[in-house]
Scaffold this motif. Sequence first.
Motif, mmCIF file in Angstrom:
data_model
loop_
_atom_site.group_PDB
_atom_site.id
_atom_site.type_symbol
_atom_site.label_atom_id
_atom_site.label_comp_id
_atom_site.label_asym_id
_atom_site.label_seq_id
_atom_site.Cartn_x
_atom_site.Cartn_y
_atom_site.Cartn_z
ATOM 1 N N ALA A 48 -29.119 3.572 27.742
ATOM 2 C CA ALA A 48 -28.305 4.927 27.992
ATOM 3 C C ALA A 48 -29.127 5.967 27.036
ATOM 4 O O ALA A 48 -29.363 6.936 27.373
ATOM 5 N N ILE A 49 -29.581 5.446 25.992
ATOM 6 C CA ILE A 49 -30.407 6.573 25.005
ATOM 7 C C ILE A 49 -31.610 6.866 25.548
ATOM 8 O O ILE A 49 -31.895 8.038 25.514
ATOM 9 N N ARG A 141 -24.046 13.662 19.369
ATOM 10 C CA ARG A 141 -25.288 14.923 19.673
ATOM 11 C C ARG A 141 -25.527 14.441 21.377
ATOM 12 O O ARG A 141 -25.050 13.470 21.771
ATOM 13 N N PRO A 142 -26.056 15.497 22.114
ATOM 14 C CA PRO A 142 -26.401 15.096 23.538
ATOM 15 C C PRO A 142 -27.061 13.783 23.625
ATOM 16 O O PRO A 142 -27.965 13.399 23.105
ATOM 17 N N GLY A 143 -26.673 12.817 24.511
ATOM 18 C CA GLY A 143 -27.215 11.460 24.689
ATOM 19 C C GLY A 143 -26.862 10.528 23.929
ATOM 20 O O GLY A 143 -27.330 9.288 24.239
ATOM 21 N N THR A 144 -25.879 10.531 23.066
ATOM 22 C CA THR A 144 -25.600 9.470 22.046
ATOM 23 C C THR A 144 -24.073 9.677 22.023
ATOM 24 O O THR A 144 -23.357 10.551 22.117
ATOM 25 N N HIS A 145 -23.466 8.354 21.335
ATOM 26 C CA HIS A 145 -22.000 8.246 21.440
ATOM 27 C C HIS A 145 -21.195 8.575 22.420
ATOM 28 O O HIS A 145 -19.871 9.095 22.185
ATOM 29 N N GLY A 146 -21.897 8.428 23.748
ATOM 30 C CA GLY A 146 -20.981 8.437 24.762
ATOM 31 C C GLY A 146 -21.049 9.778 25.450
ATOM 32 O O GLY A 146 -20.555 10.143 26.237
#
Length: 325
Positions: A48-49, A141-146
């Motif tokens: 996903a990252i 932040r965009p693209g992290t932690h869901g």
Amino acid sequence: MHQFFRPNGFNKILGMWGLAVALLMPATNQAQFGRVDFSEPGDFSESAILRGVKATQAQCAAAANTVWSATTSSGAECLKYWKAGFGDNPVKRAIVFFHGDVFVGVGKTSKNYLGMTNAQLQKNADEWAKKLGMPYIFMGRPGTHGSSGDHMQRRRIDESIIISTALDELKKRHGIEEWVVTGQSGGGHVTSSLITERSDIVCAIPTSAPSSPRIRWEMMGRTKDTTNYIDSYEPWKFIVKEKTNPTLRVFVLGNPDDKNVLWPSQTVMADALKKAQVPVQLLQGEGSGPDMHGLANSSRIVAGWCAKDLGTEEIVARASKGLKG
């Protein structure tokens, strides 16, 4: 809505530049792989990252701890956040923390991140709100932690535009009047960037922050950012005192021996703020890890001091007694 300044001619050449840069990107992040789908539990995988996460406004509205950030120039993303210390009434002042970069190389993503859950992030927010005695938000932040978005494009201007728009939405939602913004490493770059355009920030603590990605990559002997982009945002170039809050205080926190984000790429922000006559103090801490880079906890502690209106001299005196990790 706050509008960030784009470099001269940026809007005219954005399409061609984006195409050229895309050709230089690692194969792992090429568009043909496609973004992974947004999910309420959050996808904390390395895939996903690398690939990014896509979300619709409807998906975002149906999920917990989310804010839909629709910008005029940088698209729309669904950002996850975890808050604590808020009651039923509007909050005058809140601390928001931006984490450091998650991606450091294929197969090198922290096991702590890969095993993360929403419950753990909420517990962490609860603990920090209690420790700081202030309303507190941890924002993905965009693209992290869901959050939806593309973490592989961090430090470019769109990241900070998306986050800034999300802060506007959170202000409306929770009645927040003033922000205390703080962030570690890549989150520190976001913090420095927000200073350039927001007049509702009363305290800012960019920590271990590459406030000049260019200085950092040049000192590393590179010709572009570690993201493989050459158009990283340079917030230190765009400090305008008239755009800031009259009471703004900035504490640039870092470790002179940091081997990840080299000291001159951090202190350039303090120099620019002084030149613009914005109150700023340079604080030194003992960074954790093999690169002596980690100061995320100290970042939040200093933010708590400033949020409670401790005097600048008192904050400097407390910091001189030692800030670690």
